[in-house]
Design a protein around this motif. Structure first.
Motif, PDB file in Angstrom:
ATOM      1  N   GLN A  34       0.866  -1.174   0.000  1.00 41.77           N
ATOM      2  CA  GLN A  34       0.000   0.000   0.000  1.00 41.77           C
ATOM      3  C   GLN A  34       0.898   1.217   0.000  1.00 41.77           C
ATOM      4  N   ILE A  35       0.601   2.158  -0.882  1.00 41.68           N
ATOM      5  CA  ILE A  35       1.359   3.404  -0.970  1.00 41.68           C
ATOM      6  C   ILE A  35       0.391   4.540  -0.661  1.00 41.68           C
ATOM      7  N   ASN A  36       0.701   5.338   0.353  1.00 43.31           N
ATOM      8  CA  ASN A  36      -0.137   6.472   0.739  1.00 43.31           C
ATOM      9  C   ASN A  36       0.444   7.730   0.109  1.00 43.31           C
ATOM     10  N   ILE A  37      -0.421   8.506  -0.577  1.00 46.53           N
ATOM     11  CA  ILE A  37       0.042   9.749  -1.184  1.00 46.53           C
ATOM     12  C   ILE A  37      -0.868  10.901  -0.777  1.00 46.53           C
ATOM     13  N   THR A  38      -0.279  12.097  -0.686  1.00 47.21           N
ATOM     14  CA  THR A  38      -1.040  13.304  -0.340  1.00 47.21           C
ATOM     15  C   THR A  38      -0.803  14.423  -1.346  1.00 47.21           C
ATOM     16  N   ALA A  39      -0.050  14.130  -2.399  1.00 47.20           N
ATOM     17  CA  ALA A  39       0.239  15.108  -3.448  1.00 47.20           C
ATOM     18  C   ALA A  39       0.454  14.344  -4.751  1.00 47.20           C
ATOM     19  N   SER A  40       0.501  15.075  -5.853  1.00 48.47           N
ATOM     20  CA  SER A  40       0.727  14.449  -7.157  1.00 48.47           C
ATOM     21  C   SER A  40       1.981  13.599  -7.123  1.00 48.47           C
ATOM     22  N   LYS A  41       1.940  12.465  -7.839  1.00 48.81           N
ATOM     23  CA  LYS A  41       3.059  11.523  -7.792  1.00 48.81           C
ATOM     24  C   LYS A  41       3.155  10.750  -9.100  1.00 48.81           C
ATOM     25  N   THR A  42       4.384  10.508  -9.528  1.00 50.55           N
ATOM     26  CA  THR A  42       4.652   9.598 -10.633  1.00 50.55           C
ATOM     27  C   THR A  42       4.971   8.248 -10.018  1.00 50.55           C
ATOM     28  N   LEU A  43       4.152   7.245 -10.322  1.00 46.98           N
ATOM     29  CA  LEU A  43       4.341   5.921  -9.741  1.00 46.98           C
ATOM     30  C   LEU A  43       5.416   5.148 -10.480  1.00 46.98           C
ATOM     31  N   ILE A  44       6.151   4.351  -9.748  1.00 40.87           N
ATOM     32  CA  ILE A  44       7.105   3.424 -10.350  1.00 40.87           C
ATOM     33  C   ILE A  44       6.743   1.986  -9.986  1.00 40.87           C
ATOM     34  N   ASP A  45       5.815   1.836  -9.045  1.00 35.49           N
ATOM     35  CA  ASP A  45       5.382   0.514  -8.587  1.00 35.49           C
ATOM     36  C   ASP A  45       4.079   0.125  -9.273  1.00 35.49           C
ATOM     37  N   TYR A  46       3.841  -1.175  -9.371  1.00 36.08           N
ATOM     38  CA  TYR A  46       2.558  -1.697  -9.781  1.00 36.08           C
ATOM     39  C   TYR A  46       2.251  -2.861  -8.865  1.00 36.08           C
ATOM     40  N   ASN A  47       1.117  -3.515  -9.064  1.00 35.00           N
ATOM     41  CA  ASN A  47       0.609  -4.497  -8.114  1.00 35.00           C
ATOM     42  C   ASN A  47       0.532  -3.876  -6.729  1.00 35.00           C
ATOM     43  N   SER A  48       0.035  -2.645  -6.681  1.00 37.91           N
ATOM     44  CA  SER A  48      -0.046  -1.894  -5.440  1.00 37.91           C
ATOM     45  C   SER A  48      -1.431  -1.290  -5.253  1.00 37.91           C
ATOM     46  N   LEU A  49      -1.756  -1.019  -3.989  1.00 38.74           N
ATOM     47  CA  LEU A  49      -2.935  -0.249  -3.636  1.00 38.74           C
ATOM     48  C   LEU A  49      -2.459   1.148  -3.302  1.00 38.74           C
ATOM     49  N   ILE A  50      -2.969   2.140  -4.014  1.00 36.73           N
ATOM     50  CA  ILE A  50      -2.596   3.530  -3.785  1.00 36.73           C
ATOM     51  C   ILE A  50      -3.746   4.186  -3.021  1.00 36.73           C
TER      52      ILE A  50
END
Length: 129
Positions: A34-50
């Motif tokens: 799980q990746i928690n974000i609070t601002a714009s982000k370019t992802l490099i991971d997949y198979n993830s819950l954002i």
């Protein structure tokens, strides 16, 4: 028809089964983090819950390479009650394949699921739920 069955407890990987179409095929995915974000982000991971908290402002999520992640899964959910949207864009040269009218996530717990694909000569992320 599509359905998702998910389970797991805190700290566990999340396993899902996705059934698509009239003659369903079963695909199994494990969401590895799980990746928690609070601002714009370019992802490099997949198979993830954002988990996107847009309380402070609108968030633009740039999805990683769909070509490199063909068949992989991304799940994004908006976790806050603000009126700020969570929207999606693809890296240069790729696309987000979604129905007309899809503009992102605007309400709390709104969730979208993408699968990395190549359609014709174009790669990107296909919105499946």
């Amino acid at each position: 028809m599509s359905s998702v069955i998910a389970g797991g407890s805190s700290g566990d990987a999340i396993s899902s089964t996705l059934t698509v179409g009239i003659n369903p095929e079963i695909y199994s995915f494990t969401l590895s983090r799980q990746i928690n974000i609070t601002a714009s982000k370019t992802l490099i991971d997949y198979n993830s819950l954002i988990a996107a908290d847009a309380t402070s402002g609108a968030i633009v999520v740039t999805l990683p390479s769909g070509r490199a992640a063909s068949g992989k899964l991304l799940v994004v959910t908006k976790t806050d009650v603000s009126g700020n949207a969570v929207t999606f864009t693809a890296i240069s040269g790729e696309s987000v394949f979604a129905p007309a009218g899809f503009s992102g996530l605007t309400s709390r717990y709104a969730t979208v699921m993408f699968i990395g694909v190549t359609i014709g000569a174009t790669s990107g992320w296909l919105k499946v739920a």
